[in-house]
Design a protein around this motif. Structure first.
Motif, mmCIF file in Angstrom:
data_model
loop_
_atom_site.group_PDB
_atom_site.id
_atom_site.type_symbol
_atom_site.label_atom_id
_atom_site.label_comp_id
_atom_site.label_asym_id
_atom_site.label_seq_id
_atom_site.Cartn_x
_atom_site.Cartn_y
_atom_site.Cartn_z
ATOM 1 N N UNK A 1 0.366 23.398 12.515
ATOM 2 C CA UNK A 1 0.296 22.055 12.803
ATOM 3 C C UNK A 1 -0.865 21.632 13.733
ATOM 4 N N UNK B 1 0.830 3.776 -2.903
ATOM 5 C CA UNK B 1 -0.115 5.009 -2.918
ATOM 6 C C UNK B 1 1.040 6.280 -2.884
ATOM 7 N N UNK C 1 -7.031 30.894 13.212
ATOM 8 C CA UNK C 1 -7.442 31.957 12.587
ATOM 9 C C UNK C 1 -6.377 32.410 11.444
ATOM 10 N N UNK D 1 3.996 27.889 9.992
ATOM 11 C CA UNK D 1 4.647 28.104 8.808
ATOM 12 C C UNK D 1 4.059 29.204 7.765
ATOM 13 N N UNK E 1 -7.154 30.292 8.671
ATOM 14 C CA UNK E 1 -8.736 30.483 8.254
ATOM 15 C C UNK E 1 -9.211 31.730 7.933
ATOM 16 N N UNK F 1 -0.782 20.587 -2.842
ATOM 17 C CA UNK F 1 -1.154 21.314 -1.529
ATOM 18 C C UNK F 1 -0.091 22.389 -1.208
ATOM 19 N N UNK G 1 -5.199 26.313 17.753
ATOM 20 C CA UNK G 1 -6.630 26.013 18.182
ATOM 21 C C UNK G 1 -7.562 26.571 17.284
ATOM 22 N N UNK G 2 -8.667 25.706 16.677
ATOM 23 C CA UNK G 2 -9.633 26.056 15.762
ATOM 24 C C UNK G 2 -10.232 27.236 16.025
ATOM 25 N N UNK H 1 0.797 8.873 -5.638
ATOM 26 C CA UNK H 1 -0.427 9.905 -5.371
ATOM 27 C C UNK H 1 -0.375 10.931 -4.120
ATOM 28 N N UNK H 2 0.192 10.307 -3.266
ATOM 29 C CA UNK H 2 0.349 11.062 -1.967
ATOM 30 C C UNK H 2 1.289 12.111 -2.060
ATOM 31 N N UNK I 1 -0.299 14.891 -4.481
ATOM 32 C CA UNK I 1 -1.083 15.707 -3.517
ATOM 33 C C UNK I 1 -0.587 16.729 -2.639
ATOM 34 N N UNK I 2 0.711 16.367 -2.133
ATOM 35 C CA UNK I 2 1.510 16.999 -1.161
ATOM 36 C C UNK I 2 2.211 18.323 -1.853
ATOM 37 N N UNK J 1 0.786 -1.202 -0.136
ATOM 38 C CA UNK J 1 -0.095 -0.014 0.060
ATOM 39 C C UNK J 1 0.937 1.048 -0.138
ATOM 40 N N UNK J 2 1.921 1.156 0.814
ATOM 41 C CA UNK J 2 2.686 2.440 0.880
ATOM 42 C C UNK J 2 3.376 2.841 -0.481
#
Lengths: 250, 245
Positions: free
Chosen positions: A159, A28, A168, A139, A171, A39, A162-163, A31-32, A35-36, A24-25
């Motif tokens: 990393x 996948x 913020x 970062x 976000x 991102x 607090x949401x 693809x991983x 994606x990174x 699996x490693x």
């Protein structure tokens, strides 16, 4: 059950599990990685979201393929060392420089990624910075305009802040928008941008932004990250300021 | 020889339906009357940690449903060949393998959420619910029932996670499904919210101007309070659960 059978069972189980996980490693990983990569590149483009929007290409609306294509066509990557010199090493790309690892090295040996993005015939320099928030690492990317003084935009990530409070910084687009247009130099002096608890001082509006209520320590972390992070690029900025003046403008 | 065939046929006729009352009980019981979080009070650690937003809660719930169901199934299939002396290690290996697979899959399929959940997917390995079901149920029951039991317990856990995540996100952040494509901003400062607390209405007053997000809700302690209230309400309403001692 005899000990022999137990050992046989455990060995067989280990082999099966190892094959399964290795499969699996390996299967996948591509693809991983892709994606990174997307991102990270989205994070970089977020720093120049304003110029992109003005050019009719809002960063959020770009598909994954468009992000990669934009990077191929309009972004030059280079790696600089702490003396501000370009590092010419085979296979070393800015996207592969991991600031978390660089920060563990002695200061003189660190490498820093530099991205030069071309949007609508204007150049933007994107620098990566890294520091500590309240709970864990934070970062971000800071885009500077051609003058290497005015901030064109920032993007932050974290990393484990607090949401709703520290998170913020990532976000809250309205808060991040405050950075646009701030200057990191006061005359000749490097001052970076200060995140002021209780609101930016009117007298220093060019170099300060409002803090985030409930996130004082994360905001202080951002101040420190911006100051130290951009300071590391100072030699490069000085160097490219002199070269670009002689090359491009005369 | 003829008699042997006859007995076999009769046994097939008496076989349980594939989803009978027993299975339904296994599936529904953990949702309410035997909920792993509110009644057994297991798996609370991750319920506190990942529930500040709804979307990661849903992803976490799906991951636990998968791991719990598949681990129960695998353990039940192997239950007669697992040596008693190393059964806990075997169970742990099964769980760890499944969790690693989920982690890899999430990394490949949805990288932003993978970044968001970070260590908590890996920590499903230490979730007492999963191992508890293996030891208490799958080691002694047939594969299909064990699978249903695992799914049921995973769903029971996920249900509480989503309820807590919903309450925390609405009151702590003023939105639902933040981070996913379905993000809906309910109340807050700025024109992107459905109820904008900063712009005055037609009479010139900011009716919701007093409203502020509850900072407590984004902290893990809020999940503690919410889960405690859920436990209280559930026990108060159901006489079966009242502790007489």
């Amino acid at each position: 059950m005899s000990t022999q059978k137990v050992i046989l069972f455990v060995v067989a189980m280990t082999v099966v599990v190892a094959l399964l996980l290795a499969g699996s490693a390996v299967g996948l990983a591509p693809i991983a990685e892709k994606n990174a990569d997307i991102f990270n590149k989205r994070q970089l483009l977020l720093a120049i979201a304003n110029p992109l929007e003005a050019a009719g290409q809002p960063a959020a609306a770009l598909t994954d393929e468009e992000v990669l294509a934009f990077f191929d066509e309009n972004v030059e990557q280079s790696v600089v060392n702490s003396q501000g010199e370009l590092v010419n090493q085979e296979g070393l790309l800015a996207v592969n420089v991991d600031l978390a690892k660089e920060r563990k090295k002695p200061e003189a040996e660190r490498n820093y990624p530099v991205y030069k993005a071309n949007v609508d015939n204007s150049n933007y320099y994107i620098f990566s910075v890294r520091g500590n928030g309240l709970w864990d690492a934070i970062w971000g990317n800071v885009a500077l305009e051609q003058d290497l003084n005015t901030i064109a935009g920032v993007s932050f990530d974290h990393a484990g802040e607090t949401p709703g409070l520290g998170a913020e910084i990532k976000d809250n687009a309205t808060w991040r928008a405050q950075f646009v247009g701030k200057k990191i130099y006061e005359g000749e002096k490097y001052v970076s941008v200060y995140v002021r608890k209780g609101g930016a001082l009117q007298s220093r509006a060019e170099h300060e932004v409002d803090g985030l209520s409930g996130a004082t320590i994360t905001a202080d972390g951002v101040t420190k990250m911006m100051y130290e992070g951009l300071q590391a690029y100072e030699p490069f900025m000085e160097e490219s300021a002199t070269t670009s003046t002689s090359m491009n403008f005369k | 020889m003829a008699t042997a065939t006859e007995t076999k046929e009769i046994r097939i006729e008496e076989k349980d339906p594939w989803f009978g009352s027993k299975e339904r009980e296994l599936m529904v019981d953990p949702l309410l009357d035997n909920n792993p979080i509110t009644i057994q009070v297991l798996g609370v650690c991750s319920a506190l940690a990942v529930t500040s937003l709804v979307y990661p809660s849903i992803v976490m719930a799906v991951a636990v449903v998968f791991v719990c169901g598949m681990a129960n199934l695998t353990t039940s299939l192997l239950r007669k060949s697992i040596p008693k002396a190393v059964r806990l290690i075997v169970q742990l290996v099964i769980i760890a393998t499944l969790v690693t697979l989920v982690n890899e899959a999430l990394k490949a399929l949805n990288y932003p959420v993978y970044k968001q959940l970070s260590v908590y997917i890996g920590l499903i390995i230490t979730n007492c619910i999963v191992m508890g079901r293996l030891e208490a149920f799958a080691m002694a029951n047939r594969p299909w029932r064990s699978f249903v039991d695992g799914i049921g317990n995973g769903l029971g856990y996920g249900l509480i996670l989503i309820v807590v995540g919903f309450i925390r996100e609405v009151f702590g952040k003023g939105s639902v499904f933040a981070g996913s494509g379905l993000e809906f901003k309910i109340i807050g400062a700025g024109s992107t919210y459905a109820i904008d607390t900063t712009t005055p209405d037609q009479w010139g007053s900011t009716f919701f101007g007093w409203y502020a997000n509850n900072g407590l809700m984004v902290m893990s302690v809020a999940a503690m309070f919410i889960i405690a209230v859920l436990i209280w309400v559930q026990r108060a309403r159901n006489p079966k659960l009242v502790d007489v001692s």
